[in-house]
Design an enzyme around this catalytic site. Sequence first.
Site, PDB file in Angstrom:
ATOM      1  N   ASP A 155     -10.738  -8.180  10.260  1.00 37.22           N
ATOM      2  CA  ASP A 155     -12.115  -7.814   9.904  1.00 37.22           C
ATOM      3  C   ASP A 155     -13.004  -8.992   9.525  1.00 37.22           C
ATOM      4  O   ASP A 155     -14.210  -8.839   9.388  1.00 37.22           O
ATOM      5  CB  ASP A 155     -12.102  -6.777   8.771  1.00 37.22           C
ATOM      6  CG  ASP A 155     -11.872  -5.373   9.308  1.00 37.22           C
ATOM      7  OD1 ASP A 155     -12.288  -5.122  10.455  1.00 37.22           O
ATOM      8  OD2 ASP A 155     -11.282  -4.545   8.600  1.00 37.22           O
ATOM      9  N   GLU A 190     -18.990   3.298  -3.620  1.00 39.08           N
ATOM     10  CA  GLU A 190     -18.054   2.698  -4.582  1.00 39.08           C
ATOM     11  C   GLU A 190     -18.629   2.616  -5.987  1.00 39.08           C
ATOM     12  O   GLU A 190     -17.894   2.710  -6.977  1.00 39.08           O
ATOM     13  CB  GLU A 190     -17.628   1.302  -4.113  1.00 39.08           C
ATOM     14  CG  GLU A 190     -16.848   1.286  -2.800  1.00 39.08           C
ATOM     15  CD  GLU A 190     -17.742   1.398  -1.566  1.00 39.08           C
ATOM     16  OE1 GLU A 190     -18.982   1.343  -1.715  1.00 39.08           O
ATOM     17  OE2 GLU A 190     -17.206   1.548  -0.459  1.00 39.08           O
ATOM     18  N   PHE A 216     -14.732  -4.520  -1.848  1.00 36.58           N
ATOM     19  CA  PHE A 216     -15.699  -3.526  -2.320  1.00 36.58           C
ATOM     20  C   PHE A 216     -15.430  -3.118  -3.771  1.00 36.58           C
ATOM     21  O   PHE A 216     -16.359  -2.847  -4.527  1.00 36.58           O
ATOM     22  CB  PHE A 216     -15.663  -2.276  -1.433  1.00 36.58           C
ATOM     23  CG  PHE A 216     -15.838  -2.574   0.027  1.00 36.58           C
ATOM     24  CD1 PHE A 216     -16.856  -3.418   0.455  1.00 36.58           C
ATOM     25  CD2 PHE A 216     -14.989  -2.026   0.972  1.00 36.58           C
ATOM     26  CE1 PHE A 216     -17.016  -3.705   1.802  1.00 36.58           C
ATOM     27  CE2 PHE A 216     -15.150  -2.312   2.323  1.00 36.58           C
ATOM     28  CZ  PHE A 216     -16.159  -3.152   2.744  1.00 36.58           C
ATOM     29  N   ARG A 241       0.827  -1.206   0.000  1.00 41.56           N
ATOM     30  CA  ARG A 241       0.000   0.000   0.000  1.00 41.56           C
ATOM     31  C   ARG A 241       0.862   1.258   0.000  1.00 41.56           C
ATOM     32  O   ARG A 241       0.572   2.232  -0.703  1.00 41.56           O
ATOM     33  CB  ARG A 241      -0.938   0.008   1.210  1.00 41.56           C
ATOM     34  CG  ARG A 241      -2.001  -1.081   1.152  1.00 41.56           C
ATOM     35  CD  ARG A 241      -2.881  -1.040   2.391  1.00 41.56           C
ATOM     36  NE  ARG A 241      -2.153  -1.371   3.604  1.00 41.56           N
ATOM     37  CZ  ARG A 241      -2.299  -0.748   4.768  1.00 41.56           C
ATOM     38  NH1 ARG A 241      -3.118   0.264   4.885  1.00 41.56           N
ATOM     39  NH2 ARG A 241      -1.610  -1.130   5.825  1.00 41.56           N
ATOM     40  N   ARG A 287      -2.328  -5.966   2.488  1.00 40.16           N
ATOM     41  CA  ARG A 287      -2.386  -4.921   3.514  1.00 40.16           C
ATOM     42  C   ARG A 287      -1.106  -4.840   4.358  1.00 40.16           C
ATOM     43  O   ARG A 287      -0.761  -3.772   4.879  1.00 40.16           O
ATOM     44  CB  ARG A 287      -3.556  -5.241   4.443  1.00 40.16           C
ATOM     45  CG  ARG A 287      -3.825  -4.229   5.529  1.00 40.16           C
ATOM     46  CD  ARG A 287      -4.959  -4.739   6.434  1.00 40.16           C
ATOM     47  NE  ARG A 287      -5.325  -3.770   7.448  1.00 40.16           N
ATOM     48  CZ  ARG A 287      -6.235  -2.818   7.268  1.00 40.16           C
ATOM     49  NH1 ARG A 287      -6.843  -2.687   6.106  1.00 40.16           N
ATOM     50  NH2 ARG A 287      -6.533  -1.976   8.241  1.00 40.16           N
ATOM     51  N   SER A 294      -6.234   4.167   4.406  1.00 43.56           N
ATOM     52  CA  SER A 294      -5.750   2.787   4.337  1.00 43.56           C
ATOM     53  C   SER A 294      -5.181   2.455   2.960  1.00 43.56           C
ATOM     54  O   SER A 294      -4.145   1.801   2.852  1.00 43.56           O
ATOM     55  CB  SER A 294      -6.899   1.822   4.657  1.00 43.56           C
ATOM     56  OG  SER A 294      -6.479   0.493   4.494  1.00 43.56           O
TER      57      SER A 294
END
Lengths: 310, 274
Positions: free
Chosen positions: A114, A55, A80, A7, A164, A34
């Site tokens: 998550d 989105e 998403f 990222r 991530r 993020s």
Amino acid sequence: MGYTNQRQAYGNTLVELGKTDPRIVVLDADLGGSTMGKLFEAAYPKRHFEMGIAEADMSSVAAGLAQTGLIPFTNSFAVFAGGRAFDQIRQTIAIGKLNVKICGSSSGLSDFGDGATHQCIEDMAIFRAVPNMTVLCPADANETVEAVKAMVDYDGPCYIRLNRNDYENSTPEGKPFKIGEPEVMKEGTDIALFATGYMVHLALEAAAQLEGEISVKVINVATIKPLNQQAVIDAAAGCKAVVTAEEHNIRGGMGSAIAEALAKNPKPMEFIGMKDEFGCSAHNYKELLEHFGLTTETLVEAVRKMYREF
Amino acid sequence: MTYSDELIQDLEAKARKIRRDVIVSIGVGVAGHVGGSNSSADIVTALYFYKMKHDPKNPKMEDRDRFLLSKGHVGILQYSALAEAGYFPVEALQHTKELGSFLQGHPDVQKTPGIEAGTGSLGQGLSIGLGMALGQKLQEIDAKTYVLVGDGEIAEGQIWEAAMAASAFHADNLVAIVDRNGLQANGRTKDRFDSGDITAKFLSFGWHVIEINGHDMREICKALDDADTVKGVPTVIIANTVKGKGVSFAENVVGFHNGVLSQEQYDQALRELS
């Protein structure tokens, strides 16, 4: 340079490229902190669009921006990016071959805390099935830098899947990214081990552990589509069997793409990945990967099993 | 602003011709969207032949105004307007939806000159148009983007995502036009899925709202010109229309949303539109 997080590599590379290419614009859906879209926002506030938690709208707006000659990058979590905006991406961006870049951040199990709702294990399958769509899954931060440059140079819709978490690089800094080309990272003659994303790191570890016992060829598949079919056939040629490793459902992802490529020159295959099941929450990434069998040890065992059986 | 009788009559004649082109494109014995094409025909005519800055010989002209047909199922209407404007020969309309034709069932940006983006999955055009408007603003291109949406279509949630976003971005170079013909595929919009007070909704989303008779050419031209004077917020023109307008047997008839014309009906429609 010197990133150890995809990222960070992604966000900083967009800032870097944005210095000289005013066509680059970035869209976020309240996850810029993020996705690292926040870096672009800080550098070029006028060229960053905060689209709110919407989105679908973000993806269609990107299509419109692209049609004015800009190069929009849309950022969201992978779940998403493809999940909430599939129709928008298919209908306008893919059918129209529009120059929109879609970043699926925190993909696979990398958003360990998550749980299943946020762990995207279907994105490669989803986007691989869409005509005109290019699908990238770089191995590490170094390769992400180069993949983002290649995305800008490529005129057309492109999806990139990012992890991530922090982990060390397996690929060198500054090596130009060639869309469509799998790359042999380590030569070997017994088993061909195709890996993508973070699994490349584990595949190299597995091959090192097996040194002297089984000769493992490790191939980094950083482009899922288009995929040079002959290069896959050549990479597997001479090996007894093939093992694939991906942080994704084994249905429809990189392993399936390799199987398709080898269909006319078949090899016995073993698929390592999510076994058509959803993820779950864990306190850390390593623990979750172990729970689902995405480890160096699993790869070592899979290679041994294929070596013994074939 | 005043509009001469000559201008209005010319535009009305053009709209009649475009409605005839629509009937010819549909032909006999094959389903086609007569209803929604004819309800929007006057608006689309005013855009292409009065309001928009565009060049059929240079469809990609950088500072062109752009038109998006969010209700993409009436692609035949846009094709007819594009053909009449000179983007391609009018004769091509007869080959709409034929295998290999550059005129697809829904607008295809890769195949048809003058199409700005693919539409047809309803609810997305306003967002695409917003993207274009933002792109125009960012690059300081003095141009507008117009988006035509259906009143049935606004049930799609993305319309309201776009409405919110356009307001947040102060996209005063974006103009939405709602073709409020009151019918959708399966019946009266009020009966099937009542979208309520559209004016109040857009006002609450921060838009400038103009309501007109969508078949009165003078009102259409004036609304489009008035939108130019609005600063800081996007404009929506709510056009009250009649589905199937101009073809007596199709007017306000649900079955002609995507209806099939008999030879007799085809001939009658062309007579009524002559």
